[in-house]
Motif scaffolding. Structure first.
Motif, mmCIF file in Angstrom:
data_model
loop_
_atom_site.group_PDB
_atom_site.id
_atom_site.type_symbol
_atom_site.label_atom_id
_atom_site.label_comp_id
_atom_site.label_asym_id
_atom_site.label_seq_id
_atom_site.Cartn_x
_atom_site.Cartn_y
_atom_site.Cartn_z
ATOM 1 N N TYR A 1 -15.133 -9.158 9.604
ATOM 2 C CA TYR A 1 -16.406 -9.366 10.680
ATOM 3 C C TYR A 1 -15.944 -10.000 11.863
ATOM 4 O O TYR A 1 -16.554 -10.240 12.520
ATOM 5 C CB TYR A 1 -17.670 -9.810 9.921
ATOM 6 N N THR B 1 -22.705 -2.985 5.008
ATOM 7 C CA THR B 1 -23.173 -4.210 4.646
ATOM 8 C C THR B 1 -24.759 -4.007 4.690
ATOM 9 O O THR B 1 -25.168 -3.353 5.643
ATOM 10 C CB THR B 1 -22.689 -5.335 5.813
ATOM 11 N N ALA C 1 -22.807 -4.478 -6.607
ATOM 12 C CA ALA C 1 -21.798 -4.763 -7.135
ATOM 13 C C ALA C 1 -20.857 -3.384 -7.264
ATOM 14 O O ALA C 1 -19.474 -3.585 -6.927
ATOM 15 C CB ALA C 1 -21.925 -5.701 -8.300
ATOM 16 N N ILE D 1 -32.011 -12.054 -5.088
ATOM 17 C CA ILE D 1 -30.832 -11.830 -4.753
ATOM 18 C C ILE D 1 -29.810 -11.495 -6.013
ATOM 19 O O ILE D 1 -29.056 -10.584 -5.736
ATOM 20 C CB ILE D 1 -30.111 -13.261 -4.194
ATOM 21 N N ALA D 2 -30.063 -12.044 -7.046
ATOM 22 C CA ALA D 2 -29.280 -11.482 -8.290
ATOM 23 C C ALA D 2 -29.599 -9.977 -8.422
ATOM 24 O O ALA D 2 -28.609 -9.398 -8.702
ATOM 25 C CB ALA D 2 -29.812 -12.442 -9.305
ATOM 26 N N ASP E 1 -21.410 -15.411 -7.271
ATOM 27 C CA ASP E 1 -21.745 -15.453 -8.591
ATOM 28 C C ASP E 1 -20.565 -15.970 -9.459
ATOM 29 O O ASP E 1 -20.406 -15.538 -10.406
ATOM 30 C CB ASP E 1 -22.181 -14.154 -9.055
ATOM 31 N N GLN F 1 -21.834 -4.397 0.690
ATOM 32 C CA GLN F 1 -22.015 -5.790 0.144
ATOM 33 C C GLN F 1 -23.405 -6.558 1.027
ATOM 34 O O GLN F 1 -23.712 -6.103 1.974
ATOM 35 C CB GLN F 1 -20.684 -6.491 0.846
ATOM 36 N N ALA F 2 -23.645 -7.570 0.472
ATOM 37 C CA ALA F 2 -24.985 -8.098 0.795
ATOM 38 C C ALA F 2 -24.540 -9.493 1.838
ATOM 39 O O ALA F 2 -23.813 -10.210 1.198
ATOM 40 C CB ALA F 2 -25.776 -8.684 0.016
ATOM 41 N N ILE G 1 -26.449 -19.191 -6.807
ATOM 42 C CA ILE G 1 -27.440 -19.528 -5.814
ATOM 43 C C ILE G 1 -28.686 -20.111 -6.787
ATOM 44 O O ILE G 1 -29.676 -20.343 -6.198
ATOM 45 C CB ILE G 1 -28.193 -18.188 -5.217
ATOM 46 N N ARG G 2 -28.373 -20.133 -7.883
ATOM 47 C CA ARG G 2 -29.261 -20.774 -8.927
ATOM 48 C C ARG G 2 -29.428 -22.211 -8.905
ATOM 49 O O ARG G 2 -30.499 -23.017 -9.187
ATOM 50 C CB ARG G 2 -29.207 -20.363 -10.203
ATOM 51 N N ASN H 1 -27.429 -8.089 -5.458
ATOM 52 C CA ASN H 1 -26.098 -8.086 -5.966
ATOM 53 C C ASN H 1 -25.787 -7.271 -7.090
ATOM 54 O O ASN H 1 -24.911 -6.658 -7.156
ATOM 55 C CB ASN H 1 -25.754 -9.467 -6.142
#
Lengths: 352, 352
Positions: A126, B73, B98, B90-91, A110, B103-104, A81-82, B94
């Motif tokens: 899902y 989730t 992890a 976000i990092a 990641d 889970q996101a 996402i970076r 996560n």
DNA sequence: CGTTATATGGAGAACGTTCTACAACTCGTC
DNA sequence: GACGAGTTGTAGAACGTTCTCCATATAACG
């Protein structure tokens, strides 16, 4: 609204399809039909149901929908996402989806294969309607296996032979060629590529494709059969170190093509720091035409592949597959050069 | 594996809890118990079930789980995906998630209230277990209403009075003060703030909080009761225009504090272009300490609020709420200054 | 040996949808 | 006025879990 219903609302219970049915005085099936606007609904019925939905503020449960049929959600898997290129893709996806009844849910892997796998599985579990994988790391046969369970479009994944899923790509080989051609046109002969040091060098990745294009362009120009490529590690300490080493090499080339703006911009920064003038001592062309590259401060020439457009096309392709298309499509987009000061002092590329 | 089972696998049918039960020769309920490691399972049973799960490659359906109980989730709502600060959050999320079984899933609202609402509703409809809202635009009472249906933690949303949901913030008022104090310490008296021109100026937003801190610090320094704030529009054509106008003003201040690196960096670029030297003619302090600010090329002093840490804390807070905590928590993180060349030529802030 | 406690496994009702099959009703038409 | 064709609405199974009871087996105890 009946007393019963009021109580339920006070208890903050969920408004279900059943609530709507009772309120409208029709069957559950009837409400479902209206929701899916299926065949066999009279105008009168539709009106009553629509009204009840409005009054009660009913929203169908995605979980329940997923269990039985469509969930009207598409999953997007991002490798990272970076990298500022990826948000562009998302913007494209969201743009196409906005007017539809679909929604996007994003997962971030990641760059870890295991997380990527488990995110894809989650999205399948899902019962999402389809998946857009952006620069996935998984091998083709694994993706194909997933594609048997859910419609998949891969972006930034060069596998034109895939029959189970679609791909949408910028022509990365051609992009690299364009970069080299621009450098050649400026008179530079001594050109090197700064690429990404990946553990698994799979051919489908955009990086490898750019390497192929780089090599081809160099050879086509008759500049020896060895096209020099330096691999830059991803992790921060080694990364800068390798770049510094490159910049201070006695046989440092006159021009360099970077696989990504991310690296090109760091290189530019280190160059300033070490007294290497750009473009007088070293010309630089990056890839992605990120917003940072466009900054007056940075002024980095770069190959533009519209991430937004890639996202849009991928979304449309996915929807058409969800709606029944079966044969695989492999779409290519043409990248182009955006010339700036890191290429020539004037910022203009010479016309050839 | 029985012939029956083989057939099913060939047909590519889903492996359900029932498949596992039959394979292990136990009841569906038993398998479920093992999955949730609930009370009342013997070692022998557990072993047989675990084995069957392994052999069949069984994964529980998230859709079905959501319909009945937990979905494991958590939803993350991002206002925008372009601001490089948000990927950091976000990092962090996560990172904490992890090692857990959660889970996101991420939704991007593009700062549009309507999309924000419908994404939150979708996440509720998916029966996600909790939500992290990053810099939401919705008013507090609406968020509280959602919070009655699902655990919510808001990040970058200053509402310490909220009782229905938690908040996790950097102390944005203090952050702005720190920026001003640093500029004062360098001897600058003539300080202006470049803020964000939002339509709805709600007090909870980080931007408004930074304005408050800016004003307080200026007044505390005895620099007149009017602390000048210029609002920069978000949209590209007007945005640069306003900045140019600012830079060419005859009464342009000696120092400027920008609400975000995003603006500060564009300002730096335009300054170069217009011959305004930084920091000799104009000192600049940004906010977020983004990776671009750290580039040697840019060298922008900035207030650091660790997005990663914010994400981590928010996640832990959310999980504790999911697991039963009820009272609202409001957590503050202290920001700090990262001094660089845009503040003083040496890059060092004077010690006070 | 009878009684009670405890440990283990299972039956079956939810959860909120979709969708197939069918019932009921309205028209023509012969 | 019987029959087929169309139209409109409904009943109820199914989707894959969770979880509350219940049943049974075993142990403990007097």
């Amino acid at each position: 609204m009946s007393i019963e219903e009021k109580k339920r609302l006070q208890r903050n219970d969920r408004v279900t399809i059943r609530t709507v049915a009772t309120h409208a005085g029709v069957s559950v099936a009837a409400v479902s039909k209206v929701m899916r606007n299926a065949y066999g609904v009279s105008e009168a019925l539709r009106a009553r149901v629509t009204n009840a939905i409005e009054v009660l503020g009913y929203r169908p449960s995605r979980a329940a929908r997923g269990l039985r049929g469509r969930s009207f959600t598409i999953g997007v898997l991002l490798i990272d996402i970076r990298n500022p290129f990826l948000p562009e893709v998302i913007a494209g996806v969201n743009g196409v989806l906005a007017p539809s009844h679909y929604q996007a849910m994003i997962g971030v892997s990641d760059a870890r294969v295991q997380l990527e796998t488990s995110l894809i599985e989650s999205m399948i579990d899902y019962k999402m309607d389809g998946l857009i994988l952006v620069a996935p790391r998984l091998p083709s046969d694994i993706i194909a296996k997933f594609a048997a369970q859910i419609p998949i479009v891969a972006v930034g994944y060069h596998d034109a032979g895939a029959t189970a899923f679609d791909t949408v790509n910028a022509d990365d080989q051609r992009g690299a060629e364009i970069a080299v051609e621009a450098l050649l046109a400026c008179g530079y002969r001594d050109i090197e590529m700064l690429s990404l040091g990946e553990r698994e060098g799979h051919q489908v990745s955009v990086v490898r494709q750019r390497e192929i294009g780089f090599r081809r362009a160099i050879q086509r120009a008759g500049l020896g059969s060895s096209a020099p490529i330096t691999k830059i590690p991803i992790a921060p300490p080694k990364r800068e170190e390798t770049m510094r080493k490159f910049l201070s090499r006695k046989n440092r080339p006159r021009a360099v093509f970077c696989w990504s703006d991310l690296d090109a911009i760091t290189l530019l920064s280190l160059a300033i720091e070490m007294g290497v003038r750009v473009p007088e001592d070293l010309a630089v062309v990056g890839y992605d035409n990120s917003s940072t590259a466009a900054l007056g401060l940075v002024n980095l020439a770069s190959i533009d592949q519209s991430g937004r457009e890639l996202g849009q096309v991928a979304t449309r392709t996915l929807i058409s597959r969800i709606e029944g298309r079966t044969g695989a499509e492999h779409i290519f987009q043409m990248p182009s050069l955006v010339s700036r000061n890191s290429l020539t002092r004037s910022g203009k590329a010479p016309v050839t």
